[in-house]
Design a protein around this motif. Structure first.
Motif, PDB file in Angstrom:
ATOM      1  N   LEU A  39       0.831  -1.210   0.000  1.00  0.00           N
ATOM      2  CA  LEU A  39       0.000   0.000   0.000  1.00  0.00           C
ATOM      3  C   LEU A  39       0.867   1.263   0.000  1.00  0.00           C
ATOM      4  CD1 LEU A  39      -2.784  -1.033   2.528  1.00  0.00           C
ATOM      5  CD2 LEU A  39      -3.044  -0.692   0.052  1.00  0.00           C
ATOM      6  N   PHE A  40       1.913   1.252   0.765  1.00  0.00           N
ATOM      7  CA  PHE A  40       2.819   2.400   0.831  1.00  0.00           C
ATOM      8  C   PHE A  40       3.442   2.668  -0.529  1.00  0.00           C
ATOM      9  CE2 PHE A  40       7.063   4.190   1.425  1.00  0.00           C
ATOM     10  CZ  PHE A  40       6.756   5.348   2.117  1.00  0.00           C
ATOM     11  N   GLU A  42       2.333   1.763  -3.454  1.00  0.00           N
ATOM     12  CA  GLU A  42       1.287   2.223  -4.370  1.00  0.00           C
ATOM     13  C   GLU A  42       1.005   3.711  -4.149  1.00  0.00           C
ATOM     14  OE1 GLU A  42      -2.206  -0.173  -3.934  1.00  0.00           O
ATOM     15  OE2 GLU A  42      -1.214  -1.982  -4.676  1.00  0.00           O
ATOM     16  N   ALA A  43       0.923   4.123  -2.900  1.00  0.00           N
ATOM     17  CA  ALA A  43       0.657   5.516  -2.580  1.00  0.00           C
ATOM     18  C   ALA A  43       1.798   6.412  -3.027  1.00  0.00           C
ATOM     19  CB  ALA A  43       0.398   5.679  -1.082  1.00  0.00           C
ATOM     20  N   GLU A  44       3.024   5.943  -2.901  1.00  0.00           N
ATOM     21  CA  GLU A  44       4.183   6.707  -3.331  1.00  0.00           C
ATOM     22  C   GLU A  44       4.166   6.915  -4.837  1.00  0.00           C
ATOM     23  OE1 GLU A  44       7.122   8.016  -1.608  1.00  0.00           O
ATOM     24  OE2 GLU A  44       5.555   7.977  -0.067  1.00  0.00           O
ATOM     25  N   SER A  45       3.726   5.908  -5.573  1.00  0.00           N
ATOM     26  CA  SER A  45       3.727   6.014  -7.030  1.00  0.00           C
ATOM     27  C   SER A  45       2.516   6.782  -7.551  1.00  0.00           C
ATOM     28  CB  SER A  45       3.777   4.627  -7.669  1.00  0.00           C
ATOM     29  OG  SER A  45       2.589   3.907  -7.375  1.00  0.00           O
ATOM     30  N   ASN A  46       1.490   6.950  -6.705  1.00  0.00           N
ATOM     31  CA  ASN A  46       0.293   7.684  -7.096  1.00  0.00           C
ATOM     32  C   ASN A  46      -0.166   8.553  -5.917  1.00  0.00           C
ATOM     33  OD1 ASN A  46      -1.993   8.653  -8.270  1.00  0.00           O
ATOM     34  ND2 ASN A  46      -2.909   6.654  -8.676  1.00  0.00           N
ATOM     35  N   PRO A  47       0.425   9.744  -5.751  1.00  0.00           N
ATOM     36  CA  PRO A  47       0.117  10.593  -4.593  1.00  0.00           C
ATOM     37  C   PRO A  47      -1.343  11.009  -4.490  1.00  0.00           C
ATOM     38  CG  PRO A  47       2.023  11.425  -5.786  1.00  0.00           C
ATOM     39  CD  PRO A  47       1.444  10.313  -6.603  1.00  0.00           C
ATOM     40  N   GLU A  48      -2.086  11.005  -5.590  1.00  0.00           N
ATOM     41  CA  GLU A  48      -3.487  11.412  -5.556  1.00  0.00           C
ATOM     42  C   GLU A  48      -4.344  10.447  -4.732  1.00  0.00           C
ATOM     43  OE1 GLU A  48      -4.723  11.707  -9.609  1.00  0.00           O
ATOM     44  OE2 GLU A  48      -3.373  13.342 -10.056  1.00  0.00           O
ATOM     45  N   GLN A  49      -3.913   9.214  -4.590  1.00  0.00           N
ATOM     46  CA  GLN A  49      -4.696   8.219  -3.842  1.00  0.00           C
ATOM     47  C   GLN A  49      -4.392   8.230  -2.348  1.00  0.00           C
ATOM     48  OE1 GLN A  49      -4.100   4.393  -5.626  1.00  0.00           O
ATOM     49  NE2 GLN A  49      -5.417   4.844  -7.364  1.00  0.00           N
ATOM     50  N   ARG A  50      -3.513   9.089  -1.881  1.00  0.00           N
ATOM     51  CA  ARG A  50      -3.158   9.148  -0.451  1.00  0.00           C
ATOM     52  C   ARG A  50      -4.227   9.902   0.315  1.00  0.00           C
ATOM     53  NH1 ARG A  50       3.051   9.677   1.170  1.00  0.00           N
ATOM     54  NH2 ARG A  50       2.337   8.342   2.813  1.00  0.00           N
ATOM     55  N   LYS A  51      -5.174   9.167   0.792  1.00  0.00           N
ATOM     56  CA  LYS A  51      -6.246   9.773   1.584  1.00  0.00           C
ATOM     57  C   LYS A  51      -6.571   8.907   2.758  1.00  0.00           C
ATOM     58  CE  LYS A  51      -8.335  12.316  -2.163  1.00  0.00           C
ATOM     59  NZ  LYS A  51      -9.497  12.566  -2.977  1.00  0.00           N
TER      60      LYS A  51
END
Length: 51
Positions: A39-40, A42-51
């Motif tokens: 998950l980390f 994935e979030a690093e590669s797509n900052p828009e999904q960090r919620k």
């Protein structure tokens, strides 16, 4: 043949059960760590999904 006391059998079985429980807990923790890392990343590669 020497007989094994009830106390020893009780202790041996309790230790065996605890050992199996710890093994299963370790496996669950390793899997949780793997999922958290995934998950980390994935979030690093797509900052828009960090919620």
């Amino acid at each position: 043949m020497q007989t094994i006391s009830r106390e020893y059998l009780l202790l041996f079985n309790a230790i065996t059960d605890a050992e199996e429980s710890l093994y299963q807990l370790r496996a669950r923790l390793i899997e949780a760590q793997r999922q958290a890392e995934e998950l980390f990343l994935e979030a690093e590669s797509n900052p828009e999904q960090r919620k």
